[in-house]
Design a protein around this motif. Structure first.
Motif, mmCIF file in Angstrom:
data_model
loop_
_atom_site.group_PDB
_atom_site.id
_atom_site.type_symbol
_atom_site.label_atom_id
_atom_site.label_comp_id
_atom_site.label_asym_id
_atom_site.label_seq_id
_atom_site.Cartn_x
_atom_site.Cartn_y
_atom_site.Cartn_z
ATOM 1 N N VAL A 269 -9.976 15.663 -18.013
ATOM 2 C CA VAL A 269 -9.048 16.118 -16.973
ATOM 3 C C VAL A 269 -9.816 16.326 -15.665
ATOM 4 O O VAL A 269 -9.382 15.867 -14.600
ATOM 5 N N ILE A 270 -10.961 16.984 -15.752
ATOM 6 C CA ILE A 270 -11.774 17.229 -14.560
ATOM 7 C C ILE A 270 -12.235 15.916 -13.942
ATOM 8 O O ILE A 270 -12.155 15.722 -12.722
ATOM 9 N N MET A 271 -12.705 14.984 -14.769
ATOM 10 C CA MET A 271 -13.182 13.705 -14.246
ATOM 11 C C MET A 271 -12.048 12.882 -13.632
ATOM 12 O O MET A 271 -12.247 12.204 -12.611
ATOM 13 N N THR A 272 -10.863 12.947 -14.221
ATOM 14 C CA THR A 272 -9.709 12.261 -13.636
ATOM 15 C C THR A 272 -9.409 12.826 -12.253
ATOM 16 O O THR A 272 -9.152 12.074 -11.308
ATOM 17 N N ILE A 273 -9.461 14.138 -12.125
ATOM 18 C CA ILE A 273 -9.199 14.783 -10.833
ATOM 19 C C ILE A 273 -10.265 14.406 -9.812
ATOM 20 O O ILE A 273 -9.956 14.107 -8.654
ATOM 21 N N VAL A 274 -11.522 14.381 -10.236
ATOM 22 C CA VAL A 274 -12.613 14.004 -9.331
ATOM 23 C C VAL A 274 -12.423 12.573 -8.824
ATOM 24 O O VAL A 274 -12.507 12.309 -7.615
ATOM 25 N N VAL A 275 -12.158 11.646 -9.732
ATOM 26 C CA VAL A 275 -11.964 10.252 -9.325
ATOM 27 C C VAL A 275 -10.701 10.120 -8.474
ATOM 28 O O VAL A 275 -10.676 9.362 -7.501
ATOM 29 N N MET A 276 -9.663 10.881 -8.805
ATOM 30 C CA MET A 276 -8.426 10.834 -8.033
ATOM 31 C C MET A 276 -8.670 11.272 -6.591
ATOM 32 O O MET A 276 -8.224 10.615 -5.652
ATOM 33 N N PHE A 277 -9.393 12.374 -6.397
ATOM 34 C CA PHE A 277 -9.689 12.811 -5.026
ATOM 35 C C PHE A 277 -10.545 11.785 -4.299
ATOM 36 O O PHE A 277 -10.338 11.529 -3.115
ATOM 37 N N SER B 205 -10.446 8.594 -4.798
ATOM 38 C CA SER B 205 -9.578 7.459 -4.465
ATOM 39 C C SER B 205 -8.655 7.777 -3.294
ATOM 40 O O SER B 205 -8.319 6.884 -2.520
ATOM 41 N N VAL B 206 -8.274 9.037 -3.142
ATOM 42 C CA VAL B 206 -7.441 9.423 -1.999
ATOM 43 C C VAL B 206 -8.205 9.193 -0.700
ATOM 44 O O VAL B 206 -7.688 8.608 0.256
ATOM 45 N N PHE B 207 -9.465 9.641 -0.662
ATOM 46 C CA PHE B 207 -10.269 9.430 0.534
ATOM 47 C C PHE B 207 -10.564 7.947 0.744
ATOM 48 O O PHE B 207 -10.566 7.460 1.864
ATOM 49 N N PHE B 208 -10.785 7.225 -0.342
ATOM 50 C CA PHE B 208 -11.034 5.798 -0.239
ATOM 51 C C PHE B 208 -9.811 5.081 0.315
ATOM 52 O O PHE B 208 -9.925 4.245 1.216
ATOM 53 N N LEU B 209 -8.634 5.395 -0.211
ATOM 54 C CA LEU B 209 -7.406 4.734 0.232
ATOM 55 C C LEU B 209 -7.157 4.982 1.720
ATOM 56 O O LEU B 209 -6.715 4.089 2.435
ATOM 57 N N ALA B 210 -7.480 6.182 2.175
ATOM 58 C CA ALA B 210 -7.272 6.509 3.583
ATOM 59 C C ALA B 210 -8.186 5.691 4.501
ATOM 60 O O ALA B 210 -7.816 5.394 5.633
ATOM 61 N N ARG B 211 -9.364 5.315 4.018
ATOM 62 C CA ARG B 211 -10.333 4.610 4.852
ATOM 63 C C ARG B 211 -10.416 3.118 4.582
ATOM 64 O O ARG B 211 -11.041 2.390 5.358
ATOM 65 N N ALA B 212 -9.827 2.635 3.520
ATOM 66 C CA ALA B 212 -10.070 1.260 3.091
ATOM 67 C C ALA B 212 -9.228 0.218 3.814
ATOM 68 O O ALA B 212 -9.727 -0.866 4.104
ATOM 69 N N PHE B 213 -7.999 0.501 4.101
ATOM 70 C CA PHE B 213 -7.090 -0.548 4.556
ATOM 71 C C PHE B 213 -6.694 -0.407 6.019
ATOM 72 O O PHE B 213 -6.915 -1.319 6.814
ATOM 73 N N ARG B 214 -6.097 0.693 6.390
ATOM 74 C CA ARG B 214 -5.571 0.836 7.745
ATOM 75 C C ARG B 214 -6.646 0.692 8.830
ATOM 76 O O ARG B 214 -6.411 -0.003 9.826
ATOM 77 N N PRO B 215 -7.834 1.311 8.679
ATOM 78 C CA PRO B 215 -8.841 1.126 9.734
ATOM 79 C C PRO B 215 -9.253 -0.344 9.920
ATOM 80 O O PRO B 215 -9.462 -0.782 11.056
ATOM 81 N N ASN B 216 -9.340 -1.088 8.826
ATOM 82 C CA ASN B 216 -9.688 -2.511 8.952
ATOM 83 C C ASN B 216 -8.579 -3.295 9.624
ATOM 84 O O ASN B 216 -8.850 -4.192 10.429
ATOM 85 N N ILE B 217 -7.346 -2.968 9.324
ATOM 86 C CA ILE B 217 -6.225 -3.650 9.979
ATOM 87 C C ILE B 217 -6.211 -3.305 11.462
ATOM 88 O O ILE B 217 -5.977 -4.178 12.307
ATOM 89 N N ILE C 29 0.844 -1.200 0.000
ATOM 90 C CA ILE C 29 0.000 0.000 0.000
ATOM 91 C C ILE C 29 0.880 1.252 0.000
ATOM 92 O O ILE C 29 0.580 2.238 -0.678
ATOM 93 N N ARG C 30 1.991 1.224 0.736
ATOM 94 C CA ARG C 30 2.912 2.380 0.737
ATOM 95 C C ARG C 30 3.519 2.604 -0.646
ATOM 96 O O ARG C 30 3.653 3.743 -1.100
ATOM 97 N N ILE C 31 3.883 1.525 -1.330
ATOM 98 C CA ILE C 31 4.420 1.643 -2.690
ATOM 99 C C ILE C 31 3.385 2.300 -3.597
ATOM 100 O O ILE C 31 3.693 3.222 -4.357
ATOM 101 N N VAL C 32 2.151 1.838 -3.488
ATOM 102 C CA VAL C 32 1.063 2.405 -4.301
ATOM 103 C C VAL C 32 0.875 3.881 -3.990
ATOM 104 O O VAL C 32 0.715 4.705 -4.893
ATOM 105 N N LYS C 33 0.909 4.216 -2.718
ATOM 106 C CA LYS C 33 0.702 5.608 -2.301
ATOM 107 C C LYS C 33 1.796 6.513 -2.865
ATOM 108 O O LYS C 33 1.500 7.567 -3.434
ATOM 109 N N HIS C 34 3.041 6.107 -2.737
ATOM 110 C CA HIS C 34 4.138 6.946 -3.228
ATOM 111 C C HIS C 34 4.176 6.996 -4.753
ATOM 112 O O HIS C 34 4.483 8.038 -5.337
ATOM 113 N N ALA C 35 3.842 5.894 -5.400
ATOM 114 C CA ALA C 35 3.749 5.905 -6.863
ATOM 115 C C ALA C 35 2.630 6.842 -7.298
ATOM 116 O O ALA C 35 2.739 7.525 -8.321
#
Length: 143
Positions: free
Chosen positions: A79-87, A89-101, A49-55
């Motif tokens: 471009v706008i839609m990529t940015i929307v999905v990117m933001f 995914s940032v919130f998703f990544l923050a909530r998806a893995f570490r809280p479950n672990i 997950i850290r590799i993915v985050k830094h990449a």
């Protein structure tokens, strides 16, 4: 220089999605393991997950440079839609893995529930990344 930025962008895209596919065999091996073996596998999972985050950081930076150096205005629909999905995914990544672990480490969920939640989150994140990849490659004119 533009070619180097494209190369960097493509490599970072590969590094931001590739490790997720390696996680599926790891998740399969996590079932029924002792706590010591499970902890080492969780560490491997978190390292991926850290590799993915830094990449992803490199991917965003090179993407900004590509839009800036290319002839794409920031108001282009893909471009706008990529940015929307990117933001998203940032919130998703923050909530998806570490809280479950953490829930697992605190004894709130068992191994099977942890594996189920992590597997679902991996698939959801892959889907988000593939949507962003489609926007960047196909460059659809949505509006």
């Amino acid at each position: 220089m533009y070619s180097f930025i494209i190369y960097t962008h493509v490599i970072s895209a590969i590094l931001s999605i590739g490790p997720f596919f390696v996680l599926f065999p790891l998740l399969n091996r996590m079932k029924g393991k002792s706590e010591e073996a499970l902890n080492s596998q969780i560490e491997i999972f978190q390292a991926a997950i850290r590799i993915v985050k830094h990449a992803g950081h490199v991917l965003v930076g090179s993407g900004v440079l590509l839009v800036w150096q290319g002839n794409w205005p920031w108001t282009t629909s893909w471009v706008i839609m990529t940015i929307v999905v990117m933001f998203g995914s940032v919130f998703f990544l923050a909530r998806a893995f570490r809280p479950n672990i953490r829930r697992f480490q605190n004894g709130l969920i068992d191994v099977d529930e942890l594996v189920r939640r992590l597997r679902r989150s991996v698939w959801q994140y892959i889907f988000l990344l593939l949507v962003m990849l489609w926007f960047m490659v196909a460059k659809p004119n949505i509006w």
